[in-house]
Write an enzyme that holds these catalytic residues in place. Structure first.
Site, PDB file in Angstrom:
ATOM      1  N   HIS A   1      -6.792  24.995  39.443  1.00  0.00           N
ATOM      2  CA  HIS A   1      -6.213  23.727  39.015  1.00  0.00           C
ATOM      3  C   HIS A   1      -5.701  23.922  37.589  1.00  0.00           C
ATOM      4  O   HIS A   1      -6.405  23.608  36.637  1.00  0.00           O
ATOM      5  CB  HIS A   1      -7.259  22.614  39.074  1.00  0.00           C
TER       6      HIS A   1
ATOM      7  N   HIS B   1     -14.821  18.515  45.767  1.00  0.00           N
ATOM      8  CA  HIS B   1     -15.309  17.935  44.501  1.00  0.00           C
ATOM      9  C   HIS B   1     -16.799  17.635  44.585  1.00  0.00           C
ATOM     10  O   HIS B   1     -17.243  16.804  45.367  1.00  0.00           O
ATOM     11  CB  HIS B   1     -14.550  16.684  44.046  1.00  0.00           C
TER      12      HIS B   1
ATOM     13  N   GLU C   1      -3.769  23.506  42.775  1.00  0.00           N
ATOM     14  CA  GLU C   1      -3.900  22.059  42.650  1.00  0.00           C
ATOM     15  C   GLU C   1      -3.231  21.584  41.369  1.00  0.00           C
ATOM     16  O   GLU C   1      -3.144  22.333  40.382  1.00  0.00           O
ATOM     17  CB  GLU C   1      -5.379  21.670  42.592  1.00  0.00           C
TER      18      GLU C   1
HETATM   19  C1  DXP Z   1      -9.224  18.233  42.552  1.00  0.00           C
HETATM   20  C2  DXP Z   1     -10.653  18.503  42.329  1.00  0.00           C
HETATM   21  O1  DXP Z   1     -11.501  17.746  42.714  1.00  0.00           O
HETATM   22  C3  DXP Z   1     -11.026  19.744  41.678  1.00  0.00           C
HETATM   23  O2  DXP Z   1     -10.440  20.765  42.351  1.00  0.00           O
HETATM   24  C4  DXP Z   1     -10.525  19.882  40.281  1.00  0.00           C
HETATM   25  O3  DXP Z   1      -9.902  21.117  40.159  1.00  0.00           O
HETATM   26  C5  DXP Z   1     -11.653  19.872  39.323  1.00  0.00           C
HETATM   27  O4  DXP Z   1     -11.078  20.071  38.060  1.00  0.00           O
HETATM   28  P1  DXP Z   1     -11.996  20.592  36.884  1.00  0.00           P
HETATM   29  O5  DXP Z   1     -12.508  21.959  37.293  1.00  0.00           O
HETATM   30  O6  DXP Z   1     -11.053  20.620  35.700  1.00  0.00           O
HETATM   31  O7  DXP Z   1     -13.113  19.598  36.746  1.00  0.00           O
HETATM   32  N1  LIG Z   2     -10.607  20.475  45.185  1.00  0.00           N
HETATM   33  C1  LIG Z   2     -11.994  20.638  44.784  1.00  0.00           C
HETATM   34  C2  LIG Z   2     -12.148  21.939  44.051  1.00  0.00           C
HETATM   35  O1  LIG Z   2     -11.264  22.769  44.085  1.00  0.00           O
HETATM   36  C3  LIG Z   2     -13.385  22.218  43.309  1.00  0.00           C
HETATM   37  O2  LIG Z   2     -14.063  21.060  42.929  1.00  0.00           O
HETATM   38  P1  LIG Z   2     -15.527  21.302  42.276  1.00  0.00           P
HETATM   39  O3  LIG Z   2     -16.330  22.043  43.308  1.00  0.00           O
HETATM   40  O4  LIG Z   2     -15.320  22.125  41.029  1.00  0.00           O
HETATM   41  O5  LIG Z   2     -16.058  19.924  42.013  1.00  0.00           O
END
Ligand code: DXP
Ligand SMILES: NCC(=O)COP(=O)(O)O
Length: 256
Positions: free
Chosen positions: A50, A202, A81
């Protein structure tokens, strides 16, 4: 109701938090590409990142280095993402990942905490979804577990939705878990009925994953980062990935 045989849920490891630690020194360690390589060697089916506009963790250079790495793993998926109205589309155009996951985060958001809303978001998303699909990139929309939103996600052109799972994760050790599982199962079924694939992510972890995999129909992919990387600090990347694969397998065995 659309039913389908249960595909084995794929594990995509989000390596944001490896980059977060790396960025606290100018030494280049821990390496994001090496972490990804080790996770893939251990059996992860994909890598997720992300790249937020402030580069708090994943940097633009990581995106292009990982794109090169994933070319050597043709059976693995690369999932990028981000908010397509910010910096995401340039990465999609230049790397053509398997999947783009659109997330409606603001630039300074602490973490992702909500999905897209229809019909409000449809007009600005449709051309961006169309562009991704013209590039051969699958589009997944980050969505709250609201069954009534799934048809609109399909109508705007999405291939999949990613169910935002923090509310489920927060309920897991409480009396509200069963209610949350029913909500997510209904949202997933509505997505399937609309012709969408179902991803999720998440705050998923080794403990809450089996129930979710068992109860949510048609779950194609979970993307997991924070908890898995935290576990890897104790277990190492390979054993952490194998532990999450065991959690997925436990969920698959428990499907009704
Ligand atoms: C979209 C999502 O829920 C996660 O993939 C996101 O990448 C979390 O971002 P952070 O790692 O910056 O918290
Ligand atoms: N889209 C969710 C992700 O890539 C990771 O979320 P998290 O496990 O770091 O909360």
């Amino acid at each position: 109701m659309t039913t389908q045989t249960s595909p084995r849920t794929a594990l995509s490891v989000n390596v944001n938090k490896v980059a977060l630690v790396r960025n606290t020194r100018h030494l280049g360690i821990p390496s994001v590409t090496r972490a990804s390589q080790l996770c893939l060697e251990a059996g992860a089916q994909g890598i997720t990142i992300h790249p937020r506009p402030d580069e708090r963790h994943i940097r633009a250079s990581d995106v292009y280095e990982l794109a090169e790495l994933l070319k050597r793993w043709p059976d693995a998926e690369f999932n990028i993402e981000g908010n397509p109205t910010q910096n995401l589309m340039e990465f999609i155009r230049r790397t053509r990942p398997n999947q783009a996951t659109f997330v409606p985060d603001s630039e300074d958001q602490f973490t992702s905490d909500h999905g897209w809303t229809f019909p409000q978001d449809a007009e600005r998303l449709k051309p961006l979804i169309d562009e991704c699909r013209s590039l051969g990139v699958r589009v997944s929309l980050f969505m709250d577990a609201i069954p009534g939103q799934m048809a609109a996600a399909k109508a705007v052109g999405a291939d999949r939705v990613e169910l935002y799972t923090e509310p489920y994760a927060a309920s897991w050790a409480t009396a509200d878990k069963e209610t949350q599982l029913e909500i997510y199962a209904a949202a997933a079924q509505a997505a399937l009925d609309a012709g969408l694939g179902v991803n999720a992510g998440h705050d998923l972890n080794r403990d809450n994953l089996p129930d979710f995999v068992a109860r949510v129909p048609g779950l194609l992919e979970v993307s997991i980062g924070h908890a898995l990387i935290a576990d890897a600090l104790e277990l190492g990347y390979a054993e952490a990935v194998r532990a999450y694969q065991r959690s997925i397998d436990a969920g698959m065995a428990g499907k009704r």
